[in-house]
Scaffold this motif. Structure first.
Motif, short mmCIF file in Angstrom:
data_model
loop_
_atom_site.label_atom_id
_atom_site.label_comp_id
_atom_site.label_asym_id
_atom_site.label_seq_id
_atom_site.Cartn_x
_atom_site.Cartn_y
_atom_site.Cartn_z
N UNK A 173 0.83 -1.20 0.00
CA UNK A 173 0.00 0.00 0.00
C UNK A 173 0.87 1.26 0.00
N UNK A 174 1.94 1.25 0.79
CA UNK A 174 2.82 2.41 0.86
C UNK A 174 3.47 2.69 -0.49
N UNK A 175 3.89 1.64 -1.20
CA UNK A 175 4.50 1.86 -2.51
C UNK A 175 3.49 2.43 -3.51
N UNK A 176 2.24 2.00 -3.43
CA UNK A 176 1.22 2.56 -4.31
C UNK A 176 1.04 4.05 -4.03
N UNK A 177 0.90 4.40 -2.76
CA UNK A 177 0.67 5.81 -2.39
C UNK A 177 1.93 6.65 -2.61
N UNK A 178 3.10 6.04 -2.37
CA UNK A 178 4.37 6.76 -2.53
C UNK A 178 4.56 7.18 -4.00
N UNK A 179 4.39 6.24 -4.92
CA UNK A 179 4.62 6.58 -6.32
C UNK A 179 3.43 7.34 -6.93
#
Length: 416
Positions: A332-338
């Motif tokens: 989830x963090x990688x989705x929101x980060x990018x």
């Protein structure tokens, strides 16, 4: 100008070492120095270079911190290799760092009309050169016994050493620690009044603050580059820690540090730029708590067991839930980060980067999957370690490179 933080940071760095083992962690000192010179770096290019090298030292000293956990488990030959390698890397980094810092401070003071004593600054610079060299020499010397120990070099002669090299190693460690204490006291005696005078120099600090206000804070393009640069630098640092790499069962790049870095970047984006990063902030903070718990759940028993890996770890009750939750929040963090990085690319660059951030989001999910299996099923490491290494190193490097390239593009497209 926060110069007092530089002094506090040096207190951590000046603390005496026992080989690779710090009494006070150096990486904390470098973080404080980064915060202490941050405002000066905004108005002086050489100090900006020193700040960049200080960030590099944070990474280098974090590696040292991990190595220090194994100091008393290393053979003398392993200790010599680790301490000598670290010494070379630190010396070639801190010499230009120190030079840029004091040259920048001297030049900026002259430019704002509050000059400092250049001879005193030059003397301080040489004190630090000598300190870092001596510090690393004292760290390397104890392990040099391996050069004479036939157990390490092989017995190629009838003339052998009748010396207890393990005892010699311990004696040299104590002796070098004593010398490190002496050098540390000398440095403190010199640098406490040195930085105290700079901190109390009201004329210098007031003129630097005014110069920064006029040349940075009141210039929108400078503030945009400063804010996006800070956010993307922290994110590029954080993504590396989502790559799980284990040594004797210990995660060398703890995932909770990655979550913590993302949380800091998200908070900065909200506070300084007004971006809507609440989902990223909440997710990364929860992920930080979960991954820290998972790290301790594995690390504490390992430490009690002398860092001998327990391959029945997957049978413990919290292993699967903690691993699954960490992997979920990582994805989830990688989705929101990018998603955030893509928004910065669209909003603040004239020439958009061509990379598709969706691929980075999918890569974050794949990385989370590898992390799940490596943590939850250590008995199957032979199956997952090799593909994880290939994918994790490649993906982490590409992710960090994209974020740094975006930072550079924003800076280039928003020149004064």
């Amino acid at each position: 100008m926060h110069f007092s933080l530089v002094l506090v940071g040096l207190l951590f760095i000046f603390s005496p070492d026992i080989s690779l083992l710090d009494l006070l962690p150096d990486f904390v000192g470098w973080l404080l120095i980064i915060m202490g010179i941050g405002r000066l770096a905004d108005i002086e290019m050489r100090t900006e270079d020193a700040k960049a090298l200080s960030r590099r030292m944070v990474l280098i000293t974090l590696v040292k911190l991990v190595l220090s956990l194994f100091t008393f488990r290393f053979s003398s030959a392993d200790l010599l290799l680790a301490s000598f390698s670290y010494a070379i890397v630190e010396i070639i980094t801190v010499i230009p760092l120190v030079s840029n810092l004091f040259t920048g401070l001297d030049y900026c003071a002259m430019r704002v009309g509050a000059p400092l004593d250049s001879n005193k600054l030059n003397t301080a610079k040489w004190y630090l050169y000598v300190f870092f060299v001596l510090k690393n020499v004292f760290a390397v010397i104890p392990a040099t016994v391996s050069l004479f120990d036939s157990r390490m070099t092989g017995d190629f002669s009838t003339n052998t050493w009748f010396i207890n090299f393990d005892a010699a190693l311990r004696v040299l460690m104590v002796f070098c620690f004593f010398l490190s204490c002496v050098v540390s006291v000398v440095m403190l005696v010199y640098f406490i009044p040195f930085w105290r005078d700079i901190v109390k120099n009201r004329d210098l600090n007031a003129k630097m603050v005014e110069n920064r206000r006029e040349s940075v804070l009141e210039v929108p393009s400078r503030m945009l580059k400063k804010n996006t640069g800070a956010i993307l630098s922290v994110l590029s640092f954080a993504v590396v820690f989502f790559f799980d790499f284990y040594l004797d069962g210990t995660d060398i790049l703890p995932t909770f540090i990655g979550f913590g870095g993302v949380a800091i970047a998200a908070i900065l984006a909200k506070k300084n730029m007004g971006l809507k990063t609440l989902p990223l902030t909440v997710t990364s903070l929860v992920g930080f708590g979960v991954s820290l718990t998972a790290f301790l759940y594995r690390f504490i028993p390992l430490m009690k067991n002398g860092f001998v890996i327990d391959y029945s770890f997957s049978d413990k009750p919290l292993t699967l839930p903690l691993s699954a939750l960490t992997a979920f929040f990582t994805a989830i963090v990688f989705i929101l980060l990018f998603r955030l990085a893509g928004g910065l690319n669209r909003e603040y660059t004239k020439y958009k980067l061509e990379e598709n951030t969706v691929l980075y989001m999918l890569g974050g999910g794949a990385l989370a999957l590898f992390d799940f299996f490596l943590y939850a099923y250590p008995q199957h490491n032979t199956t997952f370690v090799f593909p994880s290494l290939i994918f994790g190193i490649s993906f982490s490097a590409l992710s960090a490179y994209y974020l740094l390239k975006l930072k550079k593009q924003i800076s280039k497209d928003n020149k004064d």
